[in-house]
Design an enzyme around this catalytic site. Structure first.
Site, mmCIF file in Angstrom:
data_model
loop_
_atom_site.group_PDB
_atom_site.id
_atom_site.type_symbol
_atom_site.label_atom_id
_atom_site.label_comp_id
_atom_site.label_asym_id
_atom_site.label_seq_id
_atom_site.Cartn_x
_atom_site.Cartn_y
_atom_site.Cartn_z
ATOM 1 C CG MET A 1 -1.351 -7.732 -7.125
ATOM 2 S SD MET A 1 -0.830 -6.806 -8.616
ATOM 3 C CE MET A 1 0.738 -6.163 -8.039
ATOM 4 C CG HIS B 1 0.883 -2.104 -15.180
ATOM 5 N ND1 HIS B 1 0.835 -3.281 -14.454
ATOM 6 C CD2 HIS B 1 1.790 -2.307 -16.164
ATOM 7 C CE1 HIS B 1 1.667 -4.155 -14.984
ATOM 8 N NE2 HIS B 1 2.254 -3.587 -16.025
ATOM 9 N N GLY C 1 0.777 -1.229 0.000
ATOM 10 C CA GLY C 1 0.000 0.000 0.000
ATOM 11 C C GLY C 1 0.809 1.281 0.000
ATOM 12 C CB THR C 2 4.166 2.382 -1.209
ATOM 13 O OG1 THR C 2 4.158 1.887 -2.543
ATOM 14 C CG2 THR C 2 4.948 1.457 -0.295
ATOM 15 C CG ASN C 3 1.074 3.354 -5.795
ATOM 16 O OD1 ASN C 3 1.335 4.383 -6.410
ATOM 17 N ND2 ASN C 3 1.734 2.216 -5.990
ATOM 18 C CG LEU D 1 -12.055 -4.773 -9.826
ATOM 19 C CD1 LEU D 1 -12.321 -3.293 -9.967
ATOM 20 C CD2 LEU D 1 -12.650 -5.311 -8.530
ATOM 21 C CG ASN E 1 -4.691 -1.163 -12.403
ATOM 22 O OD1 ASN E 1 -4.416 -1.321 -11.203
ATOM 23 N ND2 ASN E 1 -4.090 -1.842 -13.359
HETATM 24 C C1 GAR Z 1 2.593 -0.929 -7.631
HETATM 25 O O1 GAR Z 1 3.860 -0.827 -8.214
HETATM 26 C C2 GAR Z 1 1.521 -1.048 -8.700
HETATM 27 O O2 GAR Z 1 1.799 -0.325 -9.855
HETATM 28 C C3 GAR Z 1 1.551 -2.540 -8.983
HETATM 29 O O3 GAR Z 1 1.639 -3.100 -7.708
HETATM 30 C C4 GAR Z 1 2.443 -2.259 -6.884
HETATM 31 C C5 GAR Z 1 1.743 -2.094 -5.559
HETATM 32 O O4 GAR Z 1 2.561 -1.442 -4.624
HETATM 33 N N1 GAR Z 1 0.400 -2.963 -9.705
HETATM 34 C C6 GAR Z 1 0.442 -3.865 -10.688
HETATM 35 O O5 GAR Z 1 1.452 -4.461 -10.995
HETATM 36 C C7 GAR Z 1 -0.869 -4.102 -11.404
HETATM 37 N N2 GAR Z 1 -0.658 -4.988 -12.486
HETATM 38 P P1 GAR Z 1 1.965 -0.786 -3.324
HETATM 39 O O6 GAR Z 1 1.083 -1.845 -2.656
HETATM 40 O O7 GAR Z 1 3.162 -0.472 -2.495
HETATM 41 O O8 GAR Z 1 1.177 0.416 -3.725
#
Ligand code: GAR
Length: 214
Positions: free
Chosen positions: A94, A113, A16-18, A97, A111
């Protein structure tokens, strides 16, 4: 949005850093959008802890508790509606939906990516691009559909892969871009400045005003 801040339901699977970047942008008052609920498909997703620390309702929705993919998606949809979400934000979620969620939020599911789609979709976009040996990769924010990492692209930013980059240094560069670009795109949504026409997304320039937005 008009009088009230746009309400976001965030879906996560992991760290969940985003989500944290989105929470920080909202807390700093720099965004006209707030996270109203965080849902995870893993019980131990650290993002749930981040949400709780920020005082935001957070729940693990256990896929195995539902007999069908449809029932699981109906549960997600109902929680999002219960919290009056306007926008659904996949932030490292991941799973696919289902139409139950997508149809409840038309052109309102996003989303992020960590690659320049349509290149390197899937769960390991950074590593796949690095191992392929590309010289430029990047970040994509797009509207989601029923396929993995697919749908109208809203924003992309390129990241150069230097000769001396390692997978770790490239990951750091990509995440830095993600944490900036996602809150920026969410702000555009809050301002009604994302239009979708003929299956393509477009950012409405400021001078044009929000009338063309959906
Ligand atoms: C992020 O880099 C996001 O772009 C990726 O998962 C990571 C989640 O990091 N998503 C995908 O690869 C979707 N195909 P986070 O949990 O630290 O936000």
């Amino acid at each position: 949005m008009d009088e009230r801040r746009m309400r976001m339901g965030v879906l996560i699977s992991g760290g969940g850093t985003n989500l944290q970047a989105i929470l920080d942008a909202s807390a700093a008052g720099r965004r006209e959008a707030e996270v109203v609920v965080v849902l995870a498909n893993h019980e131990n997703a650290y993002g749930l802890e981040r949400a709780r620390r920020a005082g935001i309702p957070a729940a693990w929705v256990d896929r195995s508790a539902y007999q069908t993919f449809r029932a699981y998606n109906e549960a997600l949809r109902d929680l999002l509606l219960e919290h009056e979400a306007d926008l659904v934000v996949m932030a490292g979620y991941m799973r696919l939906l289902g139409t139950e969620v997508l149809d409840a939020f038309p052109d309102r599911v996003l989303n992020i990516h960590p690659a320049l789609l349509p290149a390197f979709p899937g769960p390991s976009g950074i590593r796949d691009a690095f191992e392929y040996g590309v010289k430029v990769t990047g970040v994509t924010v797009h509207l989601a559909n029923e396929k993995f990492d697919d749908g109208p692209i809203i924003a992309q930013e390129a990241v150069t892969v230097a000769d001396d980059d390692t997978i770790e240094s490239l990951e750091a560069k990509i995440h830095e871009v993600e944490h900036r670009i996602y809150p920026e795109v969410l702000q555009l949504f809050a301002e009604g400045r994302v239009a979708v026409e003929d299956g393509k997304a477009r950012i409405i320039p400021l001078a044009e005003g929000p009338s063309g937005a959906r």
